[in-house]
Design a protein around this motif. Structure first.
Motif, short mmCIF file in Angstrom:
data_model
loop_
_atom_site.label_atom_id
_atom_site.label_comp_id
_atom_site.label_asym_id
_atom_site.label_seq_id
_atom_site.Cartn_x
_atom_site.Cartn_y
_atom_site.Cartn_z
N ARG A 40 0.83 -1.22 0.00
CA ARG A 40 0.00 0.00 0.00
C ARG A 40 0.85 1.26 0.00
NH1 ARG A 40 -5.43 -0.48 1.31
NH2 ARG A 40 -5.41 1.52 2.38
N ASP A 52 -10.40 2.54 -2.22
CA ASP A 52 -8.96 2.49 -2.52
C ASP A 52 -8.73 2.31 -4.01
OD1 ASP A 52 -8.14 2.85 0.04
OD2 ASP A 52 -7.79 0.73 0.48
N LEU A 53 -9.53 1.45 -4.62
CA LEU A 53 -9.38 1.20 -6.05
C LEU A 53 -9.54 2.50 -6.83
CD1 LEU A 53 -9.08 -1.12 -8.18
CD2 LEU A 53 -11.56 -1.01 -8.39
N ARG A 85 1.42 7.25 -8.95
CA ARG A 85 0.00 6.91 -9.09
C ARG A 85 -0.65 7.79 -10.14
NH1 ARG A 85 -3.96 9.48 -6.73
NH2 ARG A 85 -2.75 10.30 -5.01
N ARG A 86 -0.36 9.09 -10.06
CA ARG A 86 -0.97 10.00 -11.04
C ARG A 86 -0.47 9.72 -12.44
NH1 ARG A 86 -1.27 13.65 -6.72
NH2 ARG A 86 0.86 14.39 -7.00
N TYR A 121 1.02 2.00 -11.97
CA TYR A 121 0.73 0.64 -11.51
C TYR A 121 -0.76 0.31 -11.58
CZ TYR A 121 -1.07 2.88 -7.32
OH TYR A 121 -1.80 3.64 -6.46
N ASP A 139 3.05 8.93 -4.90
CA ASP A 139 1.89 9.74 -5.28
C ASP A 139 1.99 10.19 -6.74
OD1 ASP A 139 -0.35 10.27 -3.70
OD2 ASP A 139 0.03 12.43 -3.85
N TYR A 146 -3.52 -2.15 -9.45
CA TYR A 146 -3.59 -2.78 -8.13
C TYR A 146 -4.70 -3.83 -8.14
CZ TYR A 146 -2.82 -2.68 -3.04
OH TYR A 146 -2.48 -2.98 -1.75
N ALA A 164 1.76 1.85 -3.46
CA ALA A 164 0.62 2.35 -4.23
C ALA A 164 0.16 3.72 -3.75
CB ALA A 164 -0.53 1.36 -4.12
N ALA A 165 0.86 4.32 -2.79
CA ALA A 165 0.49 5.62 -2.25
C ALA A 165 -0.87 5.57 -1.54
CB ALA A 165 0.46 6.71 -3.32
N LEU A 166 -1.22 4.38 -1.05
CA LEU A 166 -2.45 4.28 -0.25
C LEU A 166 -2.13 4.50 1.23
CD1 LEU A 166 -4.16 1.22 -1.98
CD2 LEU A 166 -4.92 3.59 -2.06
N HIS A 186 -9.03 5.39 -5.70
CA HIS A 186 -7.87 6.22 -5.39
C HIS A 186 -6.67 5.83 -6.27
CE1 HIS A 186 -5.61 8.95 -2.89
NE2 HIS A 186 -4.68 8.03 -2.71
N THR A 187 -6.50 4.53 -6.50
CA THR A 187 -5.36 4.12 -7.34
C THR A 187 -5.52 4.62 -8.77
OG1 THR A 187 -6.28 1.99 -8.06
CG2 THR A 187 -5.03 1.98 -6.00
N TYR A 188 -6.77 4.89 -9.18
CA TYR A 188 -6.98 5.46 -10.51
C TYR A 188 -6.86 6.98 -10.48
CZ TYR A 188 -9.26 0.95 -11.42
OH TYR A 188 -9.55 -0.38 -11.54
N SER A 189 -6.55 7.55 -9.32
CA SER A 189 -6.54 9.01 -9.14
C SER A 189 -7.87 9.62 -9.56
CB SER A 189 -5.42 9.66 -9.94
OG SER A 189 -4.18 9.04 -9.67
#
Lengths: 264, 330
Positions: free
Chosen positions: A58, B228-229, A82-83, A87, A79, A89, A61-63, B231-234
């Motif tokens: 996580r 969260d998913l 991610r943008r 990746y 971060d 997930y 993944a920047a979670l 969020h991973t896609y922004s």
């Protein structure tokens, strides 16, 4: 050896610490984690629950945000990575949206990332073929078995061409027979796509069968206790699990896990 | 690779159809019929002691011997005792003009007369009064639902609203609607609003609440991993709302709408009571109680119940079709 890998590292952690503030006081989830994962590697994280393997994934993944230390993904902060869509997930639960068809679920990240309509359709078709779900595009999730749902969720993570695949116990809820088949398929997929895969599991055979490197972790505080290079060839039929080499590595992983527990 | 297990369509073959129809009758229809029959039996039975004094007065006027003979004595006696003392004189129990408790068939006859046999434009028509109430109900339901959804969206996205709105919403529902309805009518009347709008607002006042509570739960129903998913896609907040929160809340919305429409009807009826009661089912109830027209009261009650059941049934139907279309299977 370590230095050459660091030079081409896709994911790199240096002195990573993570402390969760909980009602019972601070919990050290990760302590001094150092790791470099190279391009195209398949790295498994294995350890008992509470060892921080999922937390580490996580952080990549920047979670989660580390309390100290540095994490880079493709040379960027997590971060930024991610943008930059670095990746995909895959969660333990397939987590498909019940109101979307399989095709609709795979299309979800593409819609959010603003791919043009025609390209969306073409990509959905391509990744569904990649995970052997061609023809299931119009089915709803509840019409599919658990294994097929998890394959659809892998397709969803592959849809937007991220170079890194982060997988958090993706097959943990599946029965052994289905898991074997999906392991085989995942290896074939990795071979075909050349992606870098970080894979969290608590199954020793799964870790040994899949990985080029196995990271053994132990809890309280979550830390890396051993990193095992796999000498197994890239071509791995399921029968490889009966060979002495395979059993030897599995034994080392087990020893590593046991040593980690020695502190309890 | 893995072959998919097709879910076989249930019910095949003509021989099974009859069996399945019987099963449906046995499991769905018979229990309902049994309950209805039970209610009807209790109702008719209750009519006898409830109406015994009026029945005996009529029998006496018609020349029958009644025990005891003096109306004053009868007034002081228990109803059951009167029934037991005059077993032969109770034939009129179910046919009084103004019974304390009308018999079911009297209510049904009144319903038939005021719906089918009366022009819908007539002031005696229940269809006319029903429509007056229904229009206020639907408008209020629309306003209440829109308000409820908007508040829920605000509560889920804004921390300040999250902390502040719900306590007020709950407080609003602890005030008896009968107490606040006249005030709403009077206040709105003073600014020139009367008729449909005040009733609809009372209706909305009752129906927004279940929608708020349910929609907040629905919009928050996506699991942490699903958030969260995103969020991973922004994904942006708007995208999370449109693609995850909103569709996930649809089953919750329908559950709230069924409660809300029934509450709306009650609001509209209550809103008709303090207006002097010229139109609407509430007016029929009030007028009936002014003039001791129990048959009219009961038929208005039944009309309201039938209306509510029909609306809840309609929403249930839309719910089933929508959820099936959306793929919420099984």
């Amino acid at each position: 050896m370590k230095d050459t890998r660091a030079a081409e590292a896709v994911i790199e952690a240096k002195g990573l610490d993570l402390v969760f503030q909980t009602g019972d006081g601070p919990v050290q989830a990760l302590k001094d984690v150092n790791l470099a994962i190279g391009q195209g590697e398949f790295v498994s994280f294995i350890g008992p629950s509470g060892c921080g393997k999922t937390t580490l994934l996580r952080v990549i993944a920047a979670l989660e945000t580390p309390s100290a230390g540095r994490m880079t993904v493709n040379g960027m902060t997590p971060d930024e990575a991610r943008r930059a869509r670095a990746y995909g997930y895959v969660f333990q639960a397939a987590g498909l949206y019940p109101w979307r068809t399989i095709g609709g679920n795979v299309r979800l990240p593409l819609e959010i990332m603003g791919y043009p309509k025609s390209e969306q359709a073409e990509r959905v078709k391509r990744v569904l073929e990649l995970v052997d779900l061609a023809g299931f595009e119009k089915k709803f999730p509840w019409q599919l078995s658990g294994g097929m749902q998890q394959r659809a969720s892998i397709a969803r993570a592959l849809a937007f061409d991220a170079d890194i695949l982060l997988m958090d116990e993706p097959f943990g809820a599946l029965d052994e027979i289905v898991r074997d088949r999906l392991n085989e398929e995942l290896l074939a997929l990795w071979e075909r796509t050349g992606k870098t895969i970080a894979f969290v599991t608590h199954s020793i055979p799964e870790a040994v069968y899949l990985s080029t490197r196995i990271v053994v972790m132990s809890p309280r505080p979550g830390r890396i206790t051993d990193v095992i290079e796999s000498p197994l060839p890239k071509e791995r039929p399921l029968e490889i699990r009966d060979t002495p080499e395979f059993i030897e590595i599995a034994h080392r992983v087990r020893e590593g896990l046991r040593a980690g527990h020695g502190y309890d | 690779m893995t072959s998919v297990t097709e879910i076989a369509a249930p019910g095949a073959g003509a021989g099974r159809t009859g069996l399945r129809a019987w099963r449906w009758v046995r499991l769905r229809v018979l229990p309902i019929l049994a309950v209805v029959l039970g209610i009807v039996v209790v109702w008719y039975t209750a009519c006898v002691p409830m109406n015994v004094k009026e029945t005996l007065t009529f029998a006496e006027r018609a020349g029958a011997e009644v025990e005891p003979a003096s109306p004053a004595e009868r007034r002081d006696m228990g109803r059951v005792a009167l029934v037991l003392a005059n077993p032969g004189q109770l034939g009129g129990s179910f046919a009084l003009d103004r019974p304390r408790l009308p018999a079911p068939h009297q209510v049904v006859a009144e319903l038939w007369e005021t719906t089918v046999e009366t022009r819908p434009t007539s002031k005696r028509s229940l269809v006319y009064h029903g429509w007056v109430t229904l229009s206020a109900t639907l408008l209020g339901f629309g306003i209440g639902t829109a308000l409820g959804v908007l508040l829920a969206v605000g509560i889920v996205h804004d921390r300040a609203m999250d902390m502040s709105v719900l306590p007020w919403a709950i407080a609003s529902q602890t005030i008896p609607i009968l107490a606040i309805a006249p005030m709403i009518i009077v206040v709105l009347n003073s600014i020139g609003l009367q008729g449909l709008i005040p009733k609809a607002l009372i209706s909305a006042y009752l129906s927004f609440f279940p929608v708020v509570v349910s929609m907040v739960a629905g919009l928050r129903s996506p699991a942490a991993s699903q958030m969260d998913l995103m969020h991973t896609y922004s994904a942006t907040g708007g995208q999370v709302f449109r693609k995850l929160r909103l569709p996930a809340s649809v089953p919750y919305l329908f559950a709230a709408l069924k409660v809300g429409i029934a509450a709306s009807l009650i609001g509209a009826i209550v809103g008709e009571l303090p207006t002097g009661a010229s139109e609407g089912l509430g007016a029929r109830l009030l007028a009936g109680s002014y003039y001791g027209q129990t048959v009219q009261i009961w038929s208005a009650l039944f009309a309201a119940a039938i209306l509510a059941a029909a609306m809840v049934g309609l929403i249930g139907l839309i719910e089933r079709l929508t959820l099936r279309r959306m793929g919420f299977g099984r």
